[in-house]
Design an enzyme around this catalytic site. Structure first.
Site, short mmCIF file in Angstrom:
data_model
loop_
_atom_site.label_atom_id
_atom_site.label_comp_id
_atom_site.label_asym_id
_atom_site.label_seq_id
_atom_site.Cartn_x
_atom_site.Cartn_y
_atom_site.Cartn_z
N LEU A 1 -0.07 -2.54 -5.09
CA LEU A 1 0.86 -3.48 -5.74
C LEU A 1 0.11 -4.69 -6.27
O LEU A 1 -0.75 -5.24 -5.60
CB LEU A 1 1.90 -3.98 -4.74
CG LEU A 1 3.07 -3.07 -4.37
CD1 LEU A 1 4.09 -3.88 -3.59
CD2 LEU A 1 3.72 -2.44 -5.58
N TYR B 1 -12.34 -16.53 -6.16
CA TYR B 1 -11.80 -15.24 -5.73
C TYR B 1 -11.95 -15.03 -4.23
O TYR B 1 -11.03 -15.33 -3.47
CB TYR B 1 -12.43 -14.07 -6.53
CG TYR B 1 -11.56 -12.86 -6.50
CD1 TYR B 1 -10.68 -12.58 -7.55
CD2 TYR B 1 -11.53 -12.01 -5.40
CE1 TYR B 1 -9.82 -11.49 -7.50
CE2 TYR B 1 -10.68 -10.92 -5.34
CZ TYR B 1 -9.83 -10.66 -6.39
OH TYR B 1 -8.98 -9.59 -6.33
N GLU C 1 9.22 -1.95 -13.42
CA GLU C 1 8.92 -2.10 -14.84
C GLU C 1 10.20 -2.30 -15.65
O GLU C 1 11.29 -1.97 -15.20
CB GLU C 1 8.15 -0.87 -15.35
CG GLU C 1 6.80 -0.64 -14.66
CD GLU C 1 5.74 -1.69 -14.99
OE1 GLU C 1 5.99 -2.55 -15.86
OE2 GLU C 1 4.66 -1.65 -14.36
N ASP D 1 12.07 -3.07 -6.73
CA ASP D 1 11.22 -3.99 -5.98
C ASP D 1 10.69 -3.32 -4.71
O ASP D 1 11.41 -3.16 -3.73
CB ASP D 1 12.04 -5.24 -5.64
CG ASP D 1 11.26 -6.24 -4.82
OD1 ASP D 1 10.04 -6.04 -4.63
OD2 ASP D 1 11.86 -7.23 -4.37
N ALA D 2 9.41 -2.97 -4.74
CA ALA D 2 8.79 -2.28 -3.59
C ALA D 2 8.76 -3.13 -2.33
O ALA D 2 8.60 -2.61 -1.23
CB ALA D 2 7.37 -1.85 -3.96
#
Length: 395
Positions: free
Chosen positions: A138, A234, A74, A110-111
């Site tokens: 995520l 989707y 963030e 950054d995961a």
């Protein structure tokens, strides 16, 4: 600074610190008013600052009394620019957790990177020893691969053929027809790389190798199936391919965790308003109709209600109620035939003359603004607020 909503396309570029805190407070109060859950005690949430990830963290902390570590990426506030909503949400969560005497620390970065995985492992070892639950939630439009360095970008597109359908612009409340061109093979590959299961698997591998997972650990990732009307864009589109990969990954992770009695599950959640879903044509009209029907039937849920129900009625009730594919189904209320029949009817009837009356487009619009801390009746939006807010437990 007096903060007002500013837009660039579907993205709201400002967020309100007091409104975001109020939103988190409402979610915390909801959980505190429910019966306590005898569940996880040390929880890692990867993607912890908004939506289902934040709701999972709140439920674990205030519902189970768990110590939580949250990972997110963030933007903090500066003198003349607000922080991202997830930053304010996390600051508010940590403040409330601390007041409640709960352990809460967060890592901003950054995961997808090896560096953040290692930093997380170090923090778990230092403070918690091991974790008994890992939530993977995520939502990112891009990913840099930690080994090859390739940058992948995800797209929301149909596969094989163009898709034309109704959509609604919730700002103008105008219904129109939209056509989305099909994805190329490379776009499909990149979307799977961003939104599929590879990174979840990498996290679980790293955590297991570092010996920071308790015996009988549980890990969860979130997915969506939805109704026929959204399938082309989707579930049968690029995102669907990524979600197929995510669901297949759960099987692989289960194998990996077997030696410590661990389990990996994918939970199919219901449609809610998120920053990500607002950008998907078709979804806004579908969700507006869904809200109308579910509210009338008194079975409407946002992220927090749903995560409490998942923890209480599924994860820690002794009955996960898995479907034939081994998934937890939290979309059970949304997918009830009587709900879907009514939603389809409203969908077919919706036009510019009646969309405000027959759907809950106004509720959808309000929910969207609330993601950024706006449109809460009890918040004074004319007040001068401090936009530089610290997250107390940032590691």
């Amino acid at each position: 600074m007096i903060v007002t909503p500013k837009f660039r396309g579907f993205i709201c570029t400002t967020s309100h610190p007091v409104g975001c805190e109020y939103s988190v407070m409402n979610q915390v109060e909801y959980i505190k008013n429910q019966k306590k859950i005898n569940g996880a005690k040390k929880v890692l949430v990867i993607g912890a600052s908004t939506g289902y990830g934040l709701a999972s963290r709140i439920t674990a902390a205030f519902g189970c009394g768990a110590a939580t570590i949250g990972i997110f990426f963030e933007r903090p506030g500066s003198k003349n620019k607000t922080a991202s909503a997830g930053w304010y949400n996390s600051a508010a969560f940590e403040k409330m957790a601390k007041e409640e005497g709960l352990y809460a620390k967060s890592i901003n970065g950054d995961a997808f990177s090896n560096e953040i995985k290692q930093k997380t492992i170090d923090l778990i070892k230092k403070d918690l020893g091991k974790v008994d639950m890992v939530v993977y939630s995520l939502a990112s439009p891009r990913r840099t691969h930690p080994v090859t360095g390739e940058v992948f970008n995800s797209v929301i597109k149909p596969i094989r053929e163009a898709y034309t359908s109704k959509t609604v612009d919730f700002h103008t409340q105008l219904v129109s027809e939209t056509t989305i061109e099909p994805a190329s093979d490379d776009e499909i590959r990149q979307t799977i790389a961003v939104m599929g299961g590879e990174d979840w698997s990498m996290w679980m591998d790293a955590l297991k190798k570092a010996d920071v997972l308790e015996d009988n650990v549980m890990t969860l990732a979130y997915s969506y199936v939805g109704p026929e009307v959204t399938h082309s864009v989707y579930r049968e589109g690029t995102i669907g391919k990524a979600k197929d990969d995510l669901e297949a990954t759960a099987i692989k992770i289960n194998e990996n965790l077997r030696t410590i009695g661990g389990k990996a599950y994918v939970s199919i959640n219901k449609a809610v308003v998120t920053q990500a879903s607002a950008a998907i044509p078709v979804i806004s009209l579908y969700v507006s109709a869904l809200f109308k029907v579910m509210k009338e039937k008194n079975i409407h849920e946002g992220c927090i209600e749903q995560m409490y129900r998942m923890f209480n009625d599924r994860l820690y009730s002794g009955d996960l109620k898995l479907d034939s594919k081994g998934r937890i189904c939290m979309d059970d209320l949304e997918m009830r035939p009587e709900v879907q029949n009514e939603v389809t009817k409203l969908w077919n009837e919706a036009n510019n003359d009646n969309v405000k009356d027959i759907t809950d487009i106004e509720g959808y619009r309000r929910e969207f603004f609330r993601l950024f801390g706006f449109e809460f009746e009890d918040v004074d939006y004319n007040a001068d607020v401090d936009i530089e807010v610290n997250i107390e437990g940032l590691y």
